[in-house]
Design an enzyme around this catalytic site. Sequence first.
Site, PDB file in Angstrom:
ATOM      1  N   SER A 146       0.835  -1.206   0.000  1.00  0.00           N
ATOM      2  CA  SER A 146       0.000   0.000   0.000  1.00  0.00           C
ATOM      3  C   SER A 146       0.868   1.254   0.000  1.00  0.00           C
ATOM      4  O   SER A 146       0.589   2.223  -0.722  1.00  0.00           O
ATOM      5  CB  SER A 146      -0.925  -0.005   1.226  1.00  0.00           C
ATOM      6  N   GLU A 151       5.454   2.149  14.593  1.00  0.00           N
ATOM      7  CA  GLU A 151       6.493   1.182  14.206  1.00  0.00           C
ATOM      8  C   GLU A 151       6.073   0.321  13.017  1.00  0.00           C
ATOM      9  O   GLU A 151       6.910  -0.062  12.197  1.00  0.00           O
ATOM     10  CB  GLU A 151       6.886   0.293  15.386  1.00  0.00           C
ATOM     11  N   ARG A 152       4.789   0.007  12.902  1.00  0.00           N
ATOM     12  CA  ARG A 152       4.344  -0.773  11.732  1.00  0.00           C
ATOM     13  C   ARG A 152       4.595   0.004  10.437  1.00  0.00           C
ATOM     14  O   ARG A 152       5.073  -0.554   9.446  1.00  0.00           O
ATOM     15  CB  ARG A 152       2.856  -1.129  11.844  1.00  0.00           C
ATOM     16  N   GLU A 180       0.044   5.506  23.545  1.00  0.00           N
ATOM     17  CA  GLU A 180      -0.259   5.485  22.112  1.00  0.00           C
ATOM     18  C   GLU A 180      -0.612   4.072  21.657  1.00  0.00           C
ATOM     19  O   GLU A 180      -1.596   3.850  20.958  1.00  0.00           O
ATOM     20  CB  GLU A 180       0.956   6.000  21.325  1.00  0.00           C
ATOM     21  N   ASN A 181       0.187   3.108  22.066  1.00  0.00           N
ATOM     22  CA  ASN A 181      -0.046   1.730  21.621  1.00  0.00           C
ATOM     23  C   ASN A 181      -1.265   1.111  22.267  1.00  0.00           C
ATOM     24  O   ASN A 181      -2.004   0.365  21.626  1.00  0.00           O
ATOM     25  CB  ASN A 181       1.205   0.878  21.894  1.00  0.00           C
TER      26      ASN A 181
END
Length: 301
Positions: free
Chosen positions: A70, A96-97, A129-130
């Site tokens: 993508s 991180e992804r 955040e995660n």
Amino acid sequence: MAKATKKQALGRGLSALLKDPDNDIKSVDDKNADKVVGNIIELELDSIDVNPFQPRTSFNDETLRELATSIKEIGVIQPITVRKLDFNTFQLVSGERRFRASKLAGLKTIPAYIRIANDQESLTMALVENIQRQDLDPIEIALSYQRLIDEISLTQEQLSDRVGKKRSTIANYLRLLKLDPIVQTGMRDGFISMGHGRALINIEDQQQQLDIYEKIISKSLSVRDTENLVRSLHSKSEKPNAVSAPGALPKHIAKGVKDFSEYFGAKIDVKVSSKGSGKLIIPFSSEEDFNRLKKLINSED
């Protein structure tokens, strides 16, 4: 399209500013800090280190490849967030992804927001955040909560405010860390759900806990089946004149126990004799949790 091109060019211009040693930014009070902090800037991927505070420990290779495809087609839509470490050196705070997928896609730079933060602030930002945005498994969430409590010295009440979750919800996640490591791994790998884990917490004997865990997997037991199994084991271990199964409790006691559990953020056990007398058992998982319970009780004085 013109606006996007202009914004992209601005990001490249600011990234060049960051490479100028004479204008190195070390704090929010430094010259040019207002031009950089909070703006979207194109950063070289090689200048970014991964965050050691990242609670996620595993990434699905297939979904990363899909995200990389993508990104090759339409680019990185949502910028990552980094904090500045040193001259032209940054550390990932969130995203991180996207960071990993961009590397897979062969990108050299990535759009990023820059923050000036110390280690404690970075840990807080990364974990919160995660917890809020990533599809973490229950154990990863529990570990994140525990790290915030241990390393930032937050109480469960303060943590509740930070992450926008009820204190009882946080307490339920933290209790999962009392499970046998094998059971925790099974939950992380998706063999059992959080509901199964919450039922198994009530089994104190480790071997018995593992035996039930194996039954859940081999017989595909539902959460309700597991709860009934745990309840039946408790019933067998109780004295003949004691009543422990919720369905056998007088209505006023059953309702009261539920209210107690919600108030204390822990599963309250009750034992009632045939004569109507009984006792309540309030569990705690740590010194901090004990002090929290004591504070709740004292606040009623």
